[in-house]
Write a protein that holds these residues in place. Structure first.
Motif, PDB file in Angstrom:
ATOM      1  N   GLN A 167      -9.458   5.426   0.337  1.00 52.90           N
ATOM      2  CA  GLN A 167     -10.471   4.604   0.989  1.00 52.90           C
ATOM      3  C   GLN A 167     -10.047   3.155   0.898  1.00 52.90           C
ATOM      4  O   GLN A 167      -9.475   2.718  -0.095  1.00 52.90           O
ATOM      5  N   ASN A 168     -10.354   2.399   1.944  1.00 49.90           N
ATOM      6  CA  ASN A 168     -10.051   0.981   1.861  1.00 49.90           C
ATOM      7  C   ASN A 168     -11.190   0.258   1.155  1.00 49.90           C
ATOM      8  O   ASN A 168     -12.138   0.874   0.668  1.00 49.90           O
ATOM      9  N   GLY A 169     -11.111  -1.064   1.138  1.00 52.47           N
ATOM     10  CA  GLY A 169     -12.075  -1.830   0.363  1.00 52.47           C
ATOM     11  C   GLY A 169     -13.510  -1.673   0.802  1.00 52.47           C
ATOM     12  O   GLY A 169     -14.437  -1.895   0.025  1.00 52.47           O
ATOM     13  N   ASN A 170     -13.730  -1.283   2.045  1.00 53.14           N
ATOM     14  CA  ASN A 170     -15.095  -1.127   2.551  1.00 53.14           C
ATOM     15  C   ASN A 170     -15.533   0.335   2.606  1.00 53.14           C
ATOM     16  O   ASN A 170     -16.504   0.669   3.273  1.00 53.14           O
ATOM     17  N   GLY A 171     -14.802   1.201   1.943  1.00 46.91           N
ATOM     18  CA  GLY A 171     -15.211   2.603   1.880  1.00 46.91           C
ATOM     19  C   GLY A 171     -14.748   3.440   3.045  1.00 46.91           C
ATOM     20  O   GLY A 171     -15.126   4.604   3.170  1.00 46.91           O
ATOM     21  N   ASN A 172     -13.937   2.861   3.921  1.00 48.94           N
ATOM     22  CA  ASN A 172     -13.442   3.621   5.061  1.00 48.94           C
ATOM     23  C   ASN A 172     -12.268   4.467   4.610  1.00 48.94           C
ATOM     24  O   ASN A 172     -11.467   4.055   3.804  1.00 48.94           O
TER      25      ASN A 172
ATOM     26  N   GLU B 158       0.832  -1.207   0.000  1.00 45.69           N
ATOM     27  CA  GLU B 158       0.000   0.000   0.000  1.00 45.69           C
ATOM     28  C   GLU B 158       0.868   1.259   0.000  1.00 45.69           C
ATOM     29  O   GLU B 158       0.472   2.286  -0.570  1.00 45.69           O
ATOM     30  N   VAL B 159       2.037   1.176   0.626  1.00 48.83           N
ATOM     31  CA  VAL B 159       2.961   2.317   0.595  1.00 48.83           C
ATOM     32  C   VAL B 159       3.296   2.681  -0.845  1.00 48.83           C
ATOM     33  O   VAL B 159       3.205   3.847  -1.255  1.00 48.83           O
ATOM     34  N   ALA B 160       3.682   1.677  -1.628  1.00 49.22           N
ATOM     35  CA  ALA B 160       4.037   1.934  -3.034  1.00 49.22           C
ATOM     36  C   ALA B 160       2.833   2.424  -3.824  1.00 49.22           C
ATOM     37  O   ALA B 160       2.939   3.360  -4.637  1.00 49.22           O
ATOM     38  N   GLU B 161       1.670   1.825  -3.572  1.00 52.43           N
ATOM     39  CA  GLU B 161       0.457   2.224  -4.299  1.00 52.43           C
ATOM     40  C   GLU B 161       0.089   3.675  -4.016  1.00 52.43           C
ATOM     41  O   GLU B 161      -0.179   4.458  -4.937  1.00 52.43           O
TER      42      GLU B 161
ATOM     43  N   ALA C 144      -5.225   4.038   6.326  1.00 50.79           N
ATOM     44  CA  ALA C 144      -6.056   4.241   5.143  1.00 50.79           C
ATOM     45  C   ALA C 144      -6.525   2.925   4.530  1.00 50.79           C
ATOM     46  O   ALA C 144      -7.560   2.890   3.863  1.00 50.79           O
ATOM     47  N   ALA C 145      -5.785   1.849   4.737  1.00 53.44           N
ATOM     48  CA  ALA C 145      -6.061   0.618   3.997  1.00 53.44           C
ATOM     49  C   ALA C 145      -6.763  -0.471   4.792  1.00 53.44           C
ATOM     50  O   ALA C 145      -7.476  -1.284   4.208  1.00 53.44           O
ATOM     51  N   ALA C 146      -6.588  -0.516   6.086  1.00 48.77           N
ATOM     52  CA  ALA C 146      -7.022  -1.682   6.858  1.00 48.77           C
ATOM     53  C   ALA C 146      -8.542  -1.800   6.923  1.00 48.77           C
ATOM     54  O   ALA C 146      -9.209  -0.927   7.463  1.00 48.77           O
ATOM     55  N   ASP C 147      -9.078  -2.883   6.373  1.00 51.59           N
ATOM     56  CA  ASP C 147     -10.526  -3.073   6.404  1.00 51.59           C
ATOM     57  C   ASP C 147     -11.017  -3.567   7.753  1.00 51.59           C
ATOM     58  O   ASP C 147     -12.221  -3.601   8.013  1.00 51.59           O
ATOM     59  N   GLU C 148     -10.102  -3.947   8.642  1.00 51.68           N
ATOM     60  CA  GLU C 148     -10.494  -4.427   9.967  1.00 51.68           C
ATOM     61  C   GLU C 148     -10.998  -3.304  10.863  1.00 51.68           C
ATOM     62  O   GLU C 148     -11.444  -3.548  11.983  1.00 51.68           O
ATOM     63  N   LEU C 149     -10.935  -2.070  10.386  1.00 49.84           N
ATOM     64  CA  LEU C 149     -11.319  -0.921  11.200  1.00 49.84           C
ATOM     65  C   LEU C 149     -12.750  -0.466  10.959  1.00 49.84           C
ATOM     66  O   LEU C 149     -13.246   0.416  11.653  1.00 49.84           O
ATOM     67  N   ASP C 150     -13.417  -1.058   9.992  1.00 53.34           N
ATOM     68  CA  ASP C 150     -14.704  -0.514   9.566  1.00 53.34           C
ATOM     69  C   ASP C 150     -15.820  -0.681  10.573  1.00 53.34           C
ATOM     70  O   ASP C 150     -16.686   0.186  10.685  1.00 53.34           O
ATOM     71  N   ASP C 151     -15.825  -1.769  11.295  1.00 55.57           N
ATOM     72  CA  ASP C 151     -16.970  -2.075  12.148  1.00 55.57           C
ATOM     73  C   ASP C 151     -16.697  -1.809  13.623  1.00 55.57           C
ATOM     74  O   ASP C 151     -17.431  -2.290  14.478  1.00 55.57           O
TER      75      ASP C 151
ATOM     76  N   SER D  79     -11.288   8.627   3.601  1.00 60.73           N
ATOM     77  CA  SER D  79     -11.458  10.076   3.597  1.00 60.73           C
ATOM     78  C   SER D  79     -12.887  10.499   3.920  1.00 60.73           C
ATOM     79  O   SER D  79     -13.110  11.598   4.407  1.00 60.73           O
ATOM     80  N   GLU D  80     -13.871   9.669   3.654  1.00 59.52           N
ATOM     81  CA  GLU D  80     -15.254  10.043   3.960  1.00 59.52           C
ATOM     82  C   GLU D  80     -15.472  10.240   5.451  1.00 59.52           C
ATOM     83  O   GLU D  80     -16.399  10.915   5.872  1.00 59.52           O
ATOM     84  N   ARG D  81     -14.597   9.662   6.272  1.00 64.15           N
ATOM     85  CA  ARG D  81     -14.728   9.814   7.726  1.00 64.15           C
ATOM     86  C   ARG D  81     -13.850  10.952   8.240  1.00 64.15           C
ATOM     87  O   ARG D  81     -13.617  11.063   9.421  1.00 64.15           O
ATOM     88  N   GLY D  82     -13.359  11.770   7.339  1.00 64.13           N
ATOM     89  CA  GLY D  82     -12.561  12.899   7.778  1.00 64.13           C
ATOM     90  C   GLY D  82     -11.149  12.500   8.145  1.00 64.13           C
ATOM     91  O   GLY D  82     -10.707  12.690   9.269  1.00 64.13           O
ATOM     92  N   GLY D  83     -10.423  11.951   7.176  1.00 60.20           N
ATOM     93  CA  GLY D  83      -9.042  11.585   7.432  1.00 60.20           C
ATOM     94  C   GLY D  83      -8.858  10.147   7.852  1.00 60.20           C
ATOM     95  O   GLY D  83      -7.762   9.743   8.209  1.00 60.20           O
ATOM     96  N   GLY D  84      -9.930   9.361   7.792  1.00 59.64           N
ATOM     97  CA  GLY D  84      -9.790   7.946   8.073  1.00 59.64           C
ATOM     98  C   GLY D  84      -9.641   7.638   9.548  1.00 59.64           C
ATOM     99  O   GLY D  84      -9.651   8.512  10.394  1.00 59.64           O
ATOM    100  N   PRO D  85      -9.474   6.358   9.874  1.00 64.29           N
ATOM    101  CA  PRO D  85      -9.288   5.934  11.251  1.00 64.29           C
ATOM    102  C   PRO D  85      -7.940   6.424  11.779  1.00 64.29           C
ATOM    103  O   PRO D  85      -7.075   6.816  11.000  1.00 64.29           O
TER     104      PRO D  85
END
Length: 564
Positions: free
Chosen positions: A368-373, A278-281, A333-340, A375-381
């Motif tokens: 945004q990560n795979g579940n939409g988490n 994700e760093v490179a991406e 920015a990437a971790a989908d484990e943070l969404d719920d 920038s929409e949350r104001g800078g992410g988790p």
């Protein structure tokens, strides 16, 4: 136990659909003639005697069965609670109703991920880390007691300049194929190797625990053994990967042993190295969009923040090694484990600028990560950042790359020795129900009374001093203090100490609720310290002990100290 007395008071004082014009407070010490002091919630200068709504609220309170008398004679009204209510509450506490399910309605159904620990895999944990552990573990303990589902998590730094230095230190001191002696704690071994290398290297032994020092060092290419080894790891060199894996394993294994001594467990550990793709991406995406630029002179990929406190945010060196700024951004920015979950990260306040600019960059890049988490949350988790002041010792901040940093293991061992070898302390511990837990309880508890954002000047000589701001020792002394006095009067409710203990127990829920809402355990800690010190000031009757001890036990759980 039913409704908390302060909640009941507010409900009755407010009436139907009204506003509570009175607040109730317990006195600081037992008062024979009163149990609650009433404070008007009226505009400044208003005479409550002339306010019809305030007087009507007093009338409603006076009519309640749990009120024996309401005195309006002085400036401040007071309440004497009914003896029957006092004794019913006291008996409920003593019989075990003040139990694990008493407070679970506060945060039931909520899921939290609390991130702390977070040390680099380069060294043993020192007292600078101890504050982070104490604050994070206490917040998690309060939320768990309030009924939330909690996961203790940690984002572990296992890549970067400091990791290369640890590897180089190991290779220089012991050889790439050697490791710690059988009688040497593995994280201590790596920490010594790391400190030796940093001290001897061209950067002159600069610290690595503060944001400014850490990122400044990561942003510079030294072309030395540490850089070479770290680049070999990134290139997939098998020999370097083996050294990297062993070094990381030694440190994490050793740190986990330290955590076990403190009674702290983690449910999930995440390594920054897992997010290098994700760093490179994100780097390529940012450069293509013009959000990121390459600095003239050294081709450092950077973000111009337009903020005074961190004008340039270095992200990736020209050789591809990401800084801590970039590695943290990639995870959050990437971790989908943070969404719920409701996520919170506990860290030193020297990282405020880093966190602020990271959130701003996530927004500008629209990550945004795979579940939409994202920038929409104001800078992410994370959802919340909990910042605490640094720990200073002998007028300098703690840094484990400097020799002489007090390690947590050394502190706990010192406490164990003091409690065993000092005759007076040993006698006190002989009366304690769980003396083996006291050293860790004292070490962690010291940081919970301090205002979270303020710097703490630490000295181990402060930890075992009565009434001098050592929460863990206050609680330990109270747990070792057993009732040997006699109740005053013919029934418990006639004893001012008993009444005071019962009413003070009702404050526990108030302060726990505040800790859950504000993510600040200092008020709860101060309340427990005061209650414990009051209890130890004199001989108390067994009936008083039966009320006090369950509250203290709940306090240990609510502050995450029960596992120590």
């Amino acid at each position: 136990m039913g409704e908390n007395i302060f909640t009941t008071f507010d409900r009755v004082a407010a009436g139907e659909g009204g506003k509570a014009l009175w607040a109730a407070r317990a006195p600081y010490r037992p008062e024979p003639t009163l149990d609650l002091m009433l404070i008007p919630r009226l505009p400044k200068g208003t005479d409550w005697h002339q306010d019809e709504a305030a007087v009507a609220a007093l009338d409603r309170l006076e009519a309640e069965p749990w009120v024996a008398a309401l005195d309006r004679a002085g400036k401040q009204p007071t309440i004497k609670l009914a003896d029957e209510w006092i004794e019913a509450q006291g008996e409920a506490i003593a019989s075990g109703s003040f139990g694990v399910s008493e407070f679970t309605d506060m945060a039931a159904g909520n899921r939290y991920a609390v991130y702390f620990w977070g040390a680099n895999t380069t060294k043993a944990l020192h007292i600078g880390h101890l504050r982070n552990l104490a604050v994070g573990n206490a917040i998690a303990g309060a939320l768990k007691q309030a009924g939330a589902r909690i996961e203790n998590r940690s984002l572990i730094c296992d890549v970067g300049r400091s990791m290369g230095e640890a590897m180089a230190g190991v290779a220089t001191r012991a050889g790439e194929d050697s490791g710690p002696d059988a009688n040497e704690k593995s994280d201590h071994f790596v920490g010594f190797c790391y400190a030796d290398y940093v001290t001897a290297s061209r950067n002159g032994g600069a610290g690595d625990d503060g944001a400014e020092d850490s990122v400044a060092r990561e942003s510079t290419q030294y072309d030395d053994k540490a850089d070479e080894l770290m680049m070999r790891v990134l290139d997939g060199d098998q020999k370097a990967l083996e050294l990297w894996s062993r070094t990381r394993s030694w440190v994490v294994s050793g740190q986990r042993k330290t955590l076990a001594r403190l009674g702290i467990a983690f449910d999930k550990v995440i390594y920054e190295s897992d997010y290098l793709p994700e760093v490179a991406e994100y780097m390529n995406q940012g450069l293509a969009a013009g959000t990121l630029t390459k600095r003239w002179g050294d081709d450092m990929v950077m973000y111009e923040t337009e903020r005074e406190e961190l004008e340039e945010m270095p992200l990736v060196r020209s050789d591809g090694l990401p800084t801590q700024h970039m590695r943290a951004l990639a995870y959050w920015a990437a971790a989908d484990e943070l969404d719920d979950v409701i996520s919170m990260q506990v860290c030193g306040n020297e990282w405020v600028a880093h966190v602020t600019c990271r959130r701003k960059l996530i927004d500008e890049m629209g990550l945004q990560n795979g579940n939409g988490n994202g920038s929409e949350r104001g800078g992410g988790p994370p959802t919340y950042d909990i910042f605490h002041g640094m720990v200073a010792r002998e007028n300098e901040s703690i840094s484990s790359s400097k020799k002489g940093a007090l390690l947590i293991d050394e502190l706990v061992e010192w406490l164990e020795d003091e409690l065993a070898q000092n005759p007076e302390l040993a006698q006190e511990m002989a009366r304690h129900p769980h003396p083996e837990a006291v050293p860790a309880q004292v070490a962690l508890g010291y940081f919970l009374l301090q205002p979270t954002t303020k710097q703490v000047r630490f000295g181990k000589e402060k930890l075992l001093v009565e009434g001098k701001g050592s929460l863990g020792w206050d609680l330990a002394r109270a747990q070792a203090h057993h009732g040997s006095g006699e109740i005053e009067g013919e029934r418990p409710a006639q004893d001012p100490d008993y009444r005071f203990a019962v009413v003070q127990s009702e404050h526990y829920r108030v302060h726990l609720a505040s800790a859950v809402e504000e993510f600040d355990v200092a008020p709860l800690s101060k309340y427990l310290s005061h209650f414990a010190r009051w209890y130890c000031e004199d001989e108390r009757a067994p009936e008083v002990e039966a009320v006090v001890q369950p509250v203290l036990e709940q306090g240990l759980r609510g502050l995450g100290l029960e596992g120590a």
